[in-house]
Design a protein around this motif. Structure first.
Motif, short mmCIF file in Angstrom:
data_model
loop_
_atom_site.label_atom_id
_atom_site.label_comp_id
_atom_site.label_asym_id
_atom_site.label_seq_id
_atom_site.Cartn_x
_atom_site.Cartn_y
_atom_site.Cartn_z
N GLU A 229 0.82 -1.21 0.00
CA GLU A 229 0.00 0.00 0.00
C GLU A 229 0.85 1.26 0.00
OE1 GLU A 229 -2.08 -3.48 1.21
OE2 GLU A 229 -0.31 -2.56 2.12
N SER A 230 1.87 1.28 0.86
CA SER A 230 2.73 2.47 0.92
C SER A 230 3.54 2.61 -0.36
CB SER A 230 3.66 2.39 2.13
OG SER A 230 4.60 1.34 1.99
N GLY A 231 3.96 1.49 -0.94
CA GLY A 231 4.70 1.56 -2.19
C GLY A 231 3.89 2.18 -3.31
N GLN A 232 2.62 1.80 -3.38
CA GLN A 232 1.75 2.36 -4.42
C GLN A 232 1.50 3.84 -4.19
OE1 GLN A 232 -1.79 0.06 -5.08
NE2 GLN A 232 -2.62 1.46 -6.61
N GLU A 233 1.22 4.21 -2.95
CA GLU A 233 0.93 5.61 -2.63
C GLU A 233 2.13 6.51 -2.90
OE1 GLU A 233 -0.02 8.40 1.29
OE2 GLU A 233 0.01 6.21 1.47
#
Length: 353
Positions: A229-233
């Motif tokens: 999730e953090s990678g995508q954001e």
């Protein structure tokens, strides 16, 4: 391409997934007899007992790590368990794993009270768990400190782990060689958690490598949290802020899943991407060579298997094959190889899921 020095295919396999007689650049091979010219006296290295695959003194190894909530951490646990099963003389007492410092300390204290012969510990937080490492050592239980290091060298007998600075250095060298002939080249970095020393070391290595390529400028950096999730954001933020760049280094292949989603959603493909850690998914993508992902820099979870080898050798009072010293080393740093389409088949067997 830059000359990123690495061992030959044979020695590399020994470093990453050999048996106790061939593992992690330390248990590479049992010493063979080396007769002298004056009647066959053995050398000092031959006289020392060295670890091999033959059953010997029984050893109970306690293993404690963080919760396996990440692909790499899950691979650490599986590597340790699989390695222990290969030895008839090793009994593994493994905890469930926890990211809570107090819980992990309690789990290790339970292992100490069980009087295991050796402890292998990957602390959720090295500083916070230093005291329990000291407690084990004072109780006469040698500790193999795995990867995240304790604050005191007195808290462990041997440390084995990855090279975070070298990981960044080799990522930077690879990217530098790909872009060395491009004027005004731009790179961006998707880092891990900035509160972790390992993240800062990876960034420092990357920045130091880029200093050798004056035509390349790092124009942006975002820190993520080692999650999809953090990678995508954070990748989406980088893409919105930078209309064009030539290379991306992502510190972690798990958060890279999210980063790749953001890249695909944005319809961007003008740059090359280098990952970090060495997941099987990433290696298969590199082999297919159909997207921006062109390489990954290893942070091999096989270090956990090697830690079991070390623990067994310590419990049996043996040394390391292929070395002249009687004792195992105090510190072992693994190499961060760069995996590309050209060498990916060699590394696929150790890719983690």
């Amino acid at each position: 391409m830059t000359d990123i020095r690495r061992p030959s295919a044979t020695s590399r396999r020994s470093m990453l997934f050999g048996t106790a007689a061939a593992s992690a650049a330390l248990l590479a091979a049992g010493c063979t007899s080396n007769d002298s010219d004056d009647g066959g006296e053995n050398t000092s290295a031959d006289q020392a007992g060295v670890a091999d695959d033959k059953p010997g003194k029984k050893v109970t190894v306690g293993f404690a790590g963080p919760q396996a909530d990440h692909g790499w951490l899950n691979a650490i646990t599986q590597q340790a368990k699989a390695r222990a099963k290969k030895y008839e003389d090793v009994t593994l007492e493994a905890t469930e794993g926890s990211n809570d410092n107090a819980t992990q300390i309690g789990q290790i204290e339970t292992l100490i009270n069980k009087k295991v012969d050796v402890l292998v510990v990957l602390p959720a937080d090295g500083k916070a768990l230093t005291q329990v490492g000291l407690k084990a050592m004072r109780a006469g239980i040698p500790v193999v400190n795995l990867d995240r290091i304790f604050d005191s060298a007195q808290a462990y007998r041997c440390w084995i782990g990855g090279d975070n600075y070298g990981m960044g250095l080799n990522a930077g060298r690879f990217i530098g060689e790909q872009l060395k002939d491009k004027k005004g080249a731009k790179v961006v970095e998707l880092a891990g958690q900035d509160n972790l020393e390992l993240t800062r070391q990876r960034t420092q290595g990357f920045d130091d490598a880029l200093k050798n390529y004056p035509n390349i400028k790092k124009v942006a950096r975002q820190a993520a949290e080692f999650t999809v999730e953090s990678g995508q954001e954070k990748m989406a933020q980088l893409l919105r802020a930078q209309s064009g760049f030539d290379a991306l280094w992502n510190h972690d292949d798990d958060q890279g899943v999210g980063a790749e989603r953001a890249i695909k959603q944005a319809g961007r493909d003008e740059f090359l991407m280098v990952g970090g850690a060495g997941s099987k998914r990433v290696m298969e993508t590199i082999k297919g060579d159909k997207g921006v992902l062109k390489a990954t820099v290893l942070y091999p979870p096989t270090m956990a298997a090697s830690a079991i080898d070390l623990a067994r050798a310590l419990g049996q009072g043996k040394g390391v094959g292929g070395m002249a010293e009687f004792e195992i080393p105090a510190s072992i740093t693994l190499y961060s190889a760069v995996v590309t389409k050209e060498n990916v088949d060699e590394y696929l067997p150790i890719g983690f899921t």
